[in-house]
Design a protein around this motif. Structure first.
Motif, PDB file in Angstrom:
ATOM      1  N   ASP C 248       0.824  -1.207   0.000  1.00 50.02           N
ATOM      2  CA  ASP C 248       0.000   0.000   0.000  1.00 50.02           C
ATOM      3  C   ASP C 248       0.857   1.256   0.000  1.00 50.02           C
ATOM      4  N   LYS C 249       2.164   1.113   0.287  1.00 45.93           N
ATOM      5  CA  LYS C 249       2.990   2.328   0.326  1.00 45.93           C
ATOM      6  C   LYS C 249       3.819   2.503  -0.939  1.00 45.93           C
ATOM      7  N   VAL C 250       3.649   1.581  -1.895  1.00 46.38           N
ATOM      8  CA  VAL C 250       4.506   1.620  -3.080  1.00 46.38           C
ATOM      9  C   VAL C 250       3.693   2.119  -4.255  1.00 46.38           C
ATOM     10  N   ASP C 251       4.346   2.856  -5.164  1.00 46.70           N
ATOM     11  CA  ASP C 251       3.644   3.464  -6.270  1.00 46.70           C
ATOM     12  C   ASP C 251       3.893   2.656  -7.536  1.00 46.70           C
ATOM     13  N   PHE C 252       2.834   2.046  -8.116  1.00 50.43           N
ATOM     14  CA  PHE C 252       3.007   1.347  -9.378  1.00 50.43           C
ATOM     15  C   PHE C 252       1.664   1.307 -10.092  1.00 50.43           C
ATOM     16  N   VAL C 253       1.712   0.990 -11.369  1.00 51.02           N
ATOM     17  CA  VAL C 253       0.520   1.034 -12.212  1.00 51.02           C
ATOM     18  C   VAL C 253       0.127  -0.394 -12.566  1.00 51.02           C
ATOM     19  N   GLU C 254      -1.176  -0.663 -12.663  1.00 49.42           N
ATOM     20  CA  GLU C 254      -1.626  -1.986 -13.076  1.00 49.42           C
ATOM     21  C   GLU C 254      -1.940  -1.939 -14.574  1.00 49.42           C
ATOM     22  N   PRO C 255      -1.143  -2.596 -15.420  1.00 48.98           N
ATOM     23  CA  PRO C 255      -1.382  -2.452 -16.866  1.00 48.98           C
ATOM     24  C   PRO C 255      -2.665  -3.169 -17.286  1.00 48.98           C
ATOM     25  N   LEU C 256      -3.547  -2.469 -17.976  1.00 48.55           N
ATOM     26  CA  LEU C 256      -4.814  -3.045 -18.423  1.00 48.55           C
ATOM     27  C   LEU C 256      -4.968  -2.805 -19.906  1.00 48.55           C
ATOM     28  N   TYR C 257      -5.385  -3.841 -20.631  1.00 51.82           N
ATOM     29  CA  TYR C 257      -5.644  -3.686 -22.057  1.00 51.82           C
ATOM     30  C   TYR C 257      -7.063  -4.150 -22.323  1.00 51.82           C
ATOM     31  N   LYS C 258      -7.710  -3.568 -23.351  1.00 53.82           N
ATOM     32  CA  LYS C 258      -9.132  -3.853 -23.531  1.00 53.82           C
ATOM     33  C   LYS C 258      -9.393  -4.989 -24.517  1.00 53.82           C
ATOM     34  N   THR C 259      -8.432  -5.324 -25.386  1.00 52.81           N
ATOM     35  CA  THR C 259      -8.759  -6.189 -26.513  1.00 52.81           C
ATOM     36  C   THR C 259      -8.976  -7.649 -26.130  1.00 52.81           C
ATOM     37  N   GLY C 260      -8.279  -8.158 -25.114  1.00 57.33           N
ATOM     38  CA  GLY C 260      -8.543  -9.530 -24.694  1.00 57.33           C
ATOM     39  C   GLY C 260      -7.942 -10.593 -25.584  1.00 57.33           C
ATOM     40  N   ASP C 261      -7.039 -10.212 -26.496  1.00 55.42           N
ATOM     41  CA  ASP C 261      -6.455 -11.249 -27.358  1.00 55.42           C
ATOM     42  C   ASP C 261      -5.063 -11.627 -26.851  1.00 55.42           C
ATOM     43  N   THR C 262      -4.421 -12.539 -27.597  1.00 57.00           N
ATOM     44  CA  THR C 262      -3.117 -13.040 -27.148  1.00 57.00           C
ATOM     45  C   THR C 262      -2.090 -11.929 -27.078  1.00 57.00           C
ATOM     46  N   PHE C 263      -2.135 -10.984 -28.016  1.00 53.50           N
ATOM     47  CA  PHE C 263      -1.148  -9.909 -28.027  1.00 53.50           C
ATOM     48  C   PHE C 263      -1.294  -9.037 -26.788  1.00 53.50           C
ATOM     49  N   ALA C 264      -2.552  -8.816 -26.337  1.00 53.55           N
ATOM     50  CA  ALA C 264      -2.763  -8.005 -25.138  1.00 53.55           C
ATOM     51  C   ALA C 264      -2.160  -8.689 -23.917  1.00 53.55           C
ATOM     52  N   ARG C 265      -2.339 -10.016 -23.802  1.00 54.11           N
ATOM     53  CA  ARG C 265      -1.767 -10.740 -22.668  1.00 54.11           C
ATOM     54  C   ARG C 265      -0.248 -10.679 -22.725  1.00 54.11           C
ATOM     55  N   TYR C 266       0.309 -10.710 -23.926  1.00 52.75           N
ATOM     56  CA  TYR C 266       1.766 -10.588 -24.079  1.00 52.75           C
ATOM     57  C   TYR C 266       2.235  -9.220 -23.587  1.00 52.75           C
ATOM     58  N   LYS C 267       1.531  -8.163 -24.040  1.00 53.85           N
ATOM     59  CA  LYS C 267       1.952  -6.810 -23.664  1.00 53.85           C
ATOM     60  C   LYS C 267       1.836  -6.573 -22.163  1.00 53.85           C
ATOM     61  N   VAL C 268       0.800  -7.177 -21.529  1.00 49.29           N
ATOM     62  CA  VAL C 268       0.639  -6.987 -20.079  1.00 49.29           C
ATOM     63  C   VAL C 268       1.860  -7.520 -19.355  1.00 49.29           C
TER      64      VAL C 268
END
Lengths: 153, 179, 374
Positions: C248-268
């Motif tokens: 809770d004290k650390v600053d980071f971003v949760e990567p989210l992609y909308k497409t739901g395909d294999t490439f999106a899972r790769y990029k995440v």
């Protein structure tokens, strides 16, 4: 929603429910006939919307077999625990929730594999992990004995 | 064992079953040299030891310099099967079938504590086979949980040493060779 | 020639079933897939698991809590440290023990290093499955640096067993901070190389874009969490929603992609490696002094009741459910495996695509079979 409001909602839908407070999530013990009705209501109602089932566990209390459901809402982030049990150890049958949460498909097969509990209306009720030809019975029950394979310590 | 004993060929002679024969020793040593320096394994890994086997094949501890050039996907083309990981009751007939499909001469390396004797899953588990030598005859045991890549390389070197003892006069009988 | 004779006895419209058996180079372990094909199009996929089922949950009913840690390493062995942490946190929550700050920092740093090395191995095998064998050597080269850090501090390369209820087994090595900083400096230069090698490659993009699509509602219903769920827009990071330890004290971003395909899972997963490095950088210079373990009794007995702990493993949400009767052994220990829920969505993901796509989809889900079977 707050815990008190959730408790009121559950008791209004299923008056026979037994609510148990714990330090973490509160438990609601539901009779097995009403579970599917309650689960469907909790999922579809707009202000509860419990759409994420994150854990389905089987449990062998010595006199009965119990199944524990941990559910969460991805919109409001509140979590509760539902429990249901059956005292029939020879032929235990409960209702399936696969039509409400698809993840229950494999988890209910796992509970059948280890405890022997069959689920009504399950699309594919058969063993998931164990091989029928080599291991008979239901290993996670407390009265399971296997002298050939298990080396006791 | 000591480096001197490892390289000592007189110790190897004690283990040789067939006596020397002038005509065949050169042929034997040529064939054994070829066989021991190009052992091609089957891709077979069930659990954690499989990752250490992959790490052994990567660039730091490269086992391609020992002759393990490629992994064969089909058992018909493989020489050795490195059983890396736990074998359970459901997998045992599959392993036996793979072993039967391999063509002679074939070797087995049992890698990791689970394949040697059941490992951490020996007590209180209803589905683990307590050692892969209950199903197939094993040539070399590599202990460890998981064994370091260097330990696997040592196991391969011992297998190479074992192969150098064979002779074409006597066909290899794995059930007599492996204790 | 009559109509019946034209087809020469072969019924070309029937489906046929093939078996991608337990021993296969690209199933990442022992999984049997029974695939029903029509030509080259996959109609349905049915996974058969259980080929590495060791009965770990049943074994834990006869082991004490510190002994269970050594078995949880071997579940999803690529996030071994995180599995250990889950059981330790559950036991500490039940006993209501507060661990020292130093322990929380070290646990978080090791967890993020574990996540990086797990994603590196995923990248190796994903590339190799699609035919790009160079990825195997590049990824494993950098993973060895992380394994060296683990070996110096924890004693083991992949199977660490460094956590114990109450804290850590031993203090960190004096070289730890220096080596982690060196690794970060080295890896920041290498990660763009990975992108250059695989991400922009035309063949890879053709094979992964618009292949294996799952919608957000389906992902929630099937319980697909971790990077696979985030590729469909399901925000499920346990570190953000139910923070534990120092998160809770650390600053980071949760990567989210909308497409739901294999490439999106790769990029995440590629983005997650950058975020993990960011987290480590915030923590590595500020490790507070103190004890490496809280005071615990020699025999740990949990009070009667039920306890549940969720952590973010490299592949999704790992849950530990302990039902205790007041003994030193648990009455029932259940491990909610992220890979079993991810695998249950395979039928939805692969139906309608070609059989070569099935391999790419399986690689993008990144399942580790011993975690499915436990």
């Amino acid at each position: 929603m707050e815990n008190s409001q959730l408790k009121e909602r559950i008791l209004s839908l299923v008056p026979e429910a037994e609510i148990v407070e714990t330090k973490q999530y509160f438990n609601a013990i539901i009779p097995k006939e009403k579970l599917h009705f309650l689960a469907k209501n909790l999922r579809e109602a707009g202000d509860t919307s419990f759409d994420y089932l994150f854990c389905l566990t089987g449990l062998d209390l010595m006199d009965s077999l119990m199944v524990v459901y941990h559910i969460e809402s991805t919109k409001y982030h509140h979590c509760i625990v539902l429990k249901t049990s059956t005292t029939d150890r020879n032929n235990p049958v409960l209702d399936s929730v696969t039509d409400i949460w698809h993840t229950a498909d494999y988890h209910e097969r796992e509970v059948f594999d280890f405890f022997g509990i069959k689920f009504n209306n399950h699309p594919d009720m058969r063993r998931l992990f164990l091989d029928e030809t080599r291991i008979e019975g239901f290993p996670f029950r407390k009265d399971y004995v296997d002298e050939i394979n298990i080396v006791e310590r | 064992m000591k480096e001197e004993d490892f390289r000592d060929s007189e110790t190897l002679d004690i283990f040789k079953k067939s006596g020397g024969n002038i005509l065949l020793t050169t042929v034997d040593s040529l064939i054994n040299w070829g066989r021991s320096n190009s052992i091609w394994p089957l891709t077979f890994a069930t659990s954690c030891c499989g990752i250490e086997m992959m790490a052994c094949g990567a660039s730091r501890h490269d086992f391609s310099r020992f002759g393990i050039e490629v992994y064969r996907a089909s058992p018909r083309q493989a020489d050795v099967i490195v059983v890396a990981g736990t074998i359970v009751h459901k997998m045992a007939p599959v392993l036996k079938r793979l072993y039967d499909q391999m063509s002679e001469p074939k070797y087995v390396i049992a890698m990791g504590a689970c394949a040697v004797s059941g490992g951490p899953f020996f007590y209180n588990s209803y589905s683990v086979i307590k050692g892969v030598d209950q199903i197939i005859p094993v040539d070399v045991y590599v202990p460890g949980c998981p064994p370091r890549p260097e330990a696997l390389l040592y196991g391969v070197m011992q297998l190479q040493r074992k192969i150098k003892l064979e002779s074409i006069r006597e066909p290899r009988n794995p059930l007599k060779d492996c204790l | 020639m009559t109509e019946e004779n034209k087809n020469s006895g072969l019924d070309r419209d029937e489906e046929y079933i093939i078996n991608i058996g337990p021993q296969h180079p690209s199933t990442h372990g022992v999984l049997r897939l029974v695939v029903s094909l029509k030509g080259e199009i996959v109609k349905s996929v049915e996974p058969h698991c259980g080929y590495i089922h060791r009965g770990i949950e049943k074994m834990c009913e006869k082991l004490t809590y510190p002994q269970i840690i050594h078995l949880t390493d071997r579940l999803d062995y690529l996030s071994a440290h995180i599995n250990n942490e889950a059981v330790c946190l559950c036991v500490e929550k039940a006993l209501e023990i507060e661990v020292p700050e130093r322990v929380k920092y070290i646990r978080a740093i090791l967890s993020e290093l574990t996540r990086i090395q797990s994603h590196e191995l995923w990248w190796c095998s994903f590339g190799m499955d699609m035919g790009a064998t160079t990825c195997y050597f590049y990824g494993l080269r950098d993973r060895e640096m992380v394994l060296d850090i683990f070996e110096e501090t924890c004693g083991g390369r992949m199977i660490v067993s460094y956590n114990t209820p109450g804290g850590l087994m031993n203090d960190i090595h004096p070289n730890f901070q220096k080596r982690v900083k060196e690794f970060l400096k080295h890896f920041r230069k290498k990660l763009p190389e990975y992108d250059q090698l695989l991400t922009g490659n035309v063949i890879m993009q053709e094979r992964t874009k618009n292949v294996g699509i799952i919608s957000r509602e389906d992902a929630i219903s099937y319980g697909v969490t971790g990077p696979s769920g985030r590729g469909s827009g399901f925000s499920c990071d346990v570190r953000k929603h139910h923070p534990y330890g120092i998160y809770d004290k650390v600053d980071f971003v949760e990567p989210l992609y909308k497409t739901g395909d294999t490439f999106a899972r790769y990029k995440v997963r590629m983005d997650e490696m950058w975020e993990s490095m960011k987290i480590i950088e915030q923590l590595i210079d500020n490790i507070p002094e103190g004890d490496y373990c809280a005071k615990m009794k020699p025999v740990i007995k949990l009070p009667e009741g039920e306890y549940y702990q969720r952590v973010e493993a490299a592949r999704g949400e790992l849950g530990v459910y302990i039902n205790s009767r007041g003994d030193k052994y648990p009455y029932r220990l259940k491990l909610r495996s992220p890979n079993l829920s991810n695998l249950s969505a395979l039928n939805v993901l692969a139906s309608g695509f070609k059989i070569a796509d099935l391999i790419a989809i399986g690689g993008s889900l990144d399942y580790v079979i011993p975690d499915i079977d436990r």
